[in-house]
Every structure is written in C-alpha cells, then in structure tokens.
Write a protein that holds these residues in place. Structure first.
Motif, PDB file in Angstrom:
ATOM      1  N   ARG A  94       1.039  -1.141  -0.122  1.00 32.50           N
ATOM      2  CA  ARG A  94      -0.274   0.041   0.125  1.00 32.50           C
ATOM      3  C   ARG A  94       0.829   1.411  -0.127  1.00 32.50           C
ATOM      4  O   ARG A  94       1.753   1.481   0.866  1.00 32.50           O
ATOM      5  N   ILE A  95       0.564   1.850  -0.957  1.00 37.87           N
ATOM      6  CA  ILE A  95       1.428   3.278  -0.990  1.00 37.87           C
ATOM      7  C   ILE A  95       0.660   4.341  -0.666  1.00 37.87           C
ATOM      8  O   ILE A  95      -0.581   4.515  -0.909  1.00 37.87           O
ATOM      9  N   LEU A  96       1.092   5.379   0.539  1.00 41.90           N
ATOM     10  CA  LEU A  96       0.107   6.289   0.925  1.00 41.90           C
ATOM     11  C   LEU A  96       0.920   7.619   0.826  1.00 41.90           C
ATOM     12  O   LEU A  96       2.140   7.534   0.951  1.00 41.90           O
ATOM     13  N   VAL A  97      -0.051   8.678   0.668  1.00 42.76           N
ATOM     14  CA  VAL A  97       0.610  10.044   0.433  1.00 42.76           C
ATOM     15  C   VAL A  97      -0.480  10.916   1.127  1.00 42.76           C
ATOM     16  O   VAL A  97      -1.425  11.134   0.850  1.00 42.76           O
ATOM     17  N   GLY A  98       0.067  11.445   2.359  1.00 41.75           N
ATOM     18  CA  GLY A  98      -0.789  12.332   3.158  1.00 41.75           C
ATOM     19  C   GLY A  98      -0.349  13.742   3.071  1.00 41.75           C
ATOM     20  O   GLY A  98       0.958  14.050   2.966  1.00 41.75           O
ATOM     21  N   ASP A  99      -1.288  14.518   2.757  1.00 39.49           N
ATOM     22  CA  ASP A  99      -0.836  15.974   2.655  1.00 39.49           C
ATOM     23  C   ASP A  99      -1.896  16.819   3.466  1.00 39.49           C
ATOM     24  O   ASP A  99      -2.784  16.095   4.115  1.00 39.49           O
ATOM     25  N   GLY A 100      -1.723  18.164   3.552  1.00 40.19           N
ATOM     26  CA  GLY A 100      -2.657  19.051   4.343  1.00 40.19           C
ATOM     27  C   GLY A 100      -3.754  19.364   3.572  1.00 40.19           C
ATOM     28  O   GLY A 100      -4.429  20.535   4.210  1.00 40.19           O
ATOM     29  N   SER A 101      -4.142  18.994   2.499  1.00 40.58           N
ATOM     30  CA  SER A 101      -5.150  19.535   1.852  1.00 40.58           C
ATOM     31  C   SER A 101      -6.484  18.530   2.007  1.00 40.58           C
ATOM     32  O   SER A 101      -6.372  17.587   1.968  1.00 40.58           O
ATOM     33  N   ARG A 153      -6.303   2.092 -12.951  1.00 42.88           N
ATOM     34  CA  ARG A 153      -6.087   0.855 -13.699  1.00 42.88           C
ATOM     35  C   ARG A 153      -5.029   0.083 -13.131  1.00 42.88           C
ATOM     36  O   ARG A 153      -5.027  -1.141 -13.055  1.00 42.88           O
ATOM     37  N   LEU A 154      -3.779   0.779 -12.610  1.00 41.71           N
ATOM     38  CA  LEU A 154      -2.735  -0.048 -12.294  1.00 41.71           C
ATOM     39  C   LEU A 154      -2.979  -0.905 -10.750  1.00 41.71           C
ATOM     40  O   LEU A 154      -2.460  -1.858 -10.507  1.00 41.71           O
ATOM     41  N   THR A 155      -4.012  -0.319 -10.213  1.00 39.78           N
ATOM     42  CA  THR A 155      -4.518  -0.857  -8.923  1.00 39.78           C
ATOM     43  C   THR A 155      -5.800  -1.767  -8.850  1.00 39.78           C
ATOM     44  O   THR A 155      -6.206  -2.136  -7.965  1.00 39.78           O
ATOM     45  N   HIS A 156      -6.182  -1.774 -10.215  1.00 34.45           N
ATOM     46  CA  HIS A 156      -7.563  -2.230 -10.336  1.00 34.45           C
ATOM     47  C   HIS A 156      -8.680  -1.829  -9.438  1.00 34.45           C
ATOM     48  O   HIS A 156      -9.589  -2.652  -8.763  1.00 34.45           O
ATOM     49  N   GLY A 157      -8.595  -0.610  -9.384  1.00 37.92           N
ATOM     50  CA  GLY A 157      -9.646   0.172  -8.569  1.00 37.92           C
ATOM     51  C   GLY A 157      -9.373  -0.025  -6.919  1.00 37.92           C
ATOM     52  O   GLY A 157     -10.266   0.635  -6.266  1.00 37.92           O
ATOM     53  N   ARG A 158      -8.251  -0.570  -6.456  1.00 37.36           N
ATOM     54  CA  ARG A 158      -7.793  -0.617  -5.259  1.00 37.36           C
ATOM     55  C   ARG A 158      -7.148   0.612  -4.710  1.00 37.36           C
ATOM     56  O   ARG A 158      -5.880   0.475  -4.484  1.00 37.36           O
ATOM     57  N   CYS A 159      -7.858   1.811  -4.547  1.00 33.69           N
ATOM     58  CA  CYS A 159      -7.235   3.130  -4.323  1.00 33.69           C
ATOM     59  C   CYS A 159      -8.340   3.942  -3.778  1.00 33.69           C
ATOM     60  O   CYS A 159      -9.440   3.545  -4.021  1.00 33.69           O
ATOM     61  N   GLY A 160      -7.966   4.895  -2.952  1.00 31.50           N
ATOM     62  CA  GLY A 160      -9.032   5.749  -2.227  1.00 31.50           C
ATOM     63  C   GLY A 160      -8.617   6.757  -1.396  1.00 31.50           C
ATOM     64  O   GLY A 160      -7.064   7.084  -1.485  1.00 31.50           O
ATOM     65  N   VAL A 161      -9.294   7.329  -0.626  1.00 35.53           N
ATOM     66  CA  VAL A 161      -8.774   8.551   0.349  1.00 35.53           C
ATOM     67  C   VAL A 161      -9.350   8.327   1.526  1.00 35.53           C
ATOM     68  O   VAL A 161     -10.617   7.972   1.739  1.00 35.53           O
ATOM     69  N   THR A 162      -8.700   9.080   2.701  1.00 35.88           N
ATOM     70  CA  THR A 162      -9.211   8.890   3.876  1.00 35.88           C
ATOM     71  C   THR A 162      -9.002  10.297   4.461  1.00 35.88           C
ATOM     72  O   THR A 162      -7.820  10.923   4.303  1.00 35.88           O
ATOM     73  N   LEU A 163     -10.357  11.011   4.572  1.00 35.89           N
ATOM     74  CA  LEU A 163     -10.139  12.458   4.922  1.00 35.89           C
ATOM     75  C   LEU A 163      -9.742  12.463   6.658  1.00 35.89           C
ATOM     76  O   LEU A 163     -10.178  11.710   7.335  1.00 35.89           O
ATOM     77  N   LEU A 164      -8.930  13.451   6.843  1.00 38.49           N
ATOM     78  CA  LEU A 164      -8.337  13.704   8.179  1.00 38.49           C
ATOM     79  C   LEU A 164      -8.816  15.055   8.565  1.00 38.49           C
ATOM     80  O   LEU A 164      -9.238  15.647   7.884  1.00 38.49           O
ATOM     81  N   PRO A 165      -8.681  15.329  10.038  1.00 37.60           N
ATOM     82  CA  PRO A 165      -9.256  16.678  10.347  1.00 37.60           C
ATOM     83  C   PRO A 165      -8.521  17.769   9.639  1.00 37.60           C
ATOM     84  O   PRO A 165      -9.141  19.040   9.416  1.00 37.60           O
ATOM     85  N   GLY A 169      -6.681  17.447   6.441  1.00 43.06           N
ATOM     86  CA  GLY A 169      -5.888  16.882   5.346  1.00 43.06           C
ATOM     87  C   GLY A 169      -6.535  15.673   4.958  1.00 43.06           C
ATOM     88  O   GLY A 169      -7.578  15.505   5.136  1.00 43.06           O
ATOM     89  N   LYS A 170      -5.684  14.772   4.335  1.00 42.17           N
ATOM     90  CA  LYS A 170      -6.199  13.437   3.909  1.00 42.17           C
ATOM     91  C   LYS A 170      -4.948  12.602   3.481  1.00 42.17           C
ATOM     92  O   LYS A 170      -3.680  13.155   3.477  1.00 42.17           O
ATOM     93  N   VAL A 171      -5.257  11.209   3.383  1.00 43.01           N
ATOM     94  CA  VAL A 171      -4.202  10.317   2.941  1.00 43.01           C
ATOM     95  C   VAL A 171      -4.732   9.603   1.870  1.00 43.01           C
ATOM     96  O   VAL A 171      -6.080   9.136   1.608  1.00 43.01           O
ATOM     97  N   VAL A 172      -4.048   9.912   0.658  1.00 36.75           N
ATOM     98  CA  VAL A 172      -4.622   9.136  -0.526  1.00 36.75           C
ATOM     99  C   VAL A 172      -3.796   7.584  -0.518  1.00 36.75           C
ATOM    100  O   VAL A 172      -2.631   7.611  -0.174  1.00 36.75           O
TER     101      VAL A 172
END
Length: 156
Positions: free
Chosen positions: A96-103, A127-139, A141-144
């Motif tokens: 699982r690759i995760l990228v968290g930012d302040g937006s 396409r590369l993940t076959h749809g196994r990707c998403g976002v978690t909103l944080l107070p 920012g977020k983590v994709v």
C-alpha cells in the motif's frame, strides 16, 4: 468528472493498522517531504528502494508510477507544510502506497482529451491498482492510498 472515493477505514493513515501482526512494524516505512517538484523523485526513489529491500521487485515499476502520480497531486495542492509518503505491506504480495497532505480537497479523476497535457494520472492509478485506491479524510488533510498486488506464489 469522477470523484476518487473508494474511502477506506483508519488503516489508510500512515500508521500500523489493526493487521500489524501480518508483518512486523519495520515493514511500514515513511518519509516526510516538502511540497516541491523534486520531492516526486525523492518519493519514487524511497518507495522503489523499500520494495527492492522487501524482495518485491515485480512491483517496482508500477509503484514508481503510482507514487509519482500521488505525490505530484500532493505537490500541486499548494500546501505549505510537509507531505508524508509511506509504503507498507498489509499482507504478503501486496503493498500500500500512501501519500498524506494538508489539503482536504479530494482528488478528481477527469476525462482528459487527446491533446491534454495532464489529467491522466488518477486514471492510471485506478487501472494499475484495479480500483484498489482511495482517500481517507483527516481533520487537517487527507491520505490517498493505492494498493498493488504481485502474482505471488501459486496455491494448489
């Protein structure tokens, strides 16, 4: 336009989730990077080196594309803090690759025209993940996240 909305539960954050017993905590790696274009290459090198260390060489090329796209999107948010890039192994042969930012702006997948010079990144991630990707909103920012699976051993 399609909102990238495969929202996952708390295990998307850059911490060990409830499945930490599957792999030791050492198999979660993070790096903190500034919001600058050169951070995309640093994130790519970081993730690729970690996958090679874990013996997941078959995932390196796709992971390089994924982390490049996700960090590019993060750099373009205009945040002034730092982004976090993480890679973990929730189970064998999956990273699982995760990228968290302040937006809190959600990534949006667009239909890029044939002459467009951008706008294809999230479609490639999907396409590369076959749809196994998403976002978690944080107070604040977020983590994709994006999951990659290798073929792994054949079970009989």
């Amino acid at each position: 336009m399609t909102l990238l909305s495969n929202v996952v539960r708390g295990d998307a954050v850059l911490q060990q989730g409830p499945d930490a017993s599957v792999h030791p905590p050492a198999e979660l790696a993070t790096i903190c990077l500034p919001y600058r274009p050169e951070s995309v290459g640093a994130a790519r090198r970081f993730v690729c080196a970690k996958l090679q260390e874990w013996g997941l060489n078959d995932l390196v090329d796709d992971a390089a594309v994924l982390v490049s796209e996700l960090t590019t999107n993060s750099v373009e948010t205009g945040c002034q803090t730092r982004m976090l890039v993480g890679v973990r192994r929730p189970i064998d042969h999956v990273v699982r690759i995760l990228v968290g930012d302040g937006s809190r702006s959600m990534p949006v997948m667009i239909q890029a025209g044939p002459d467009a010079t951008s706008g294809r990144g999230l479609a490639m991630v999907h396409r590369l993940t076959h749809g196994r990707c998403g976002v978690t909103l944080l107070p604040f920012g977020k983590v994709v996240h994006a999951d990659l699976a290798s073929p792994g051993p054949i079970s009989r």
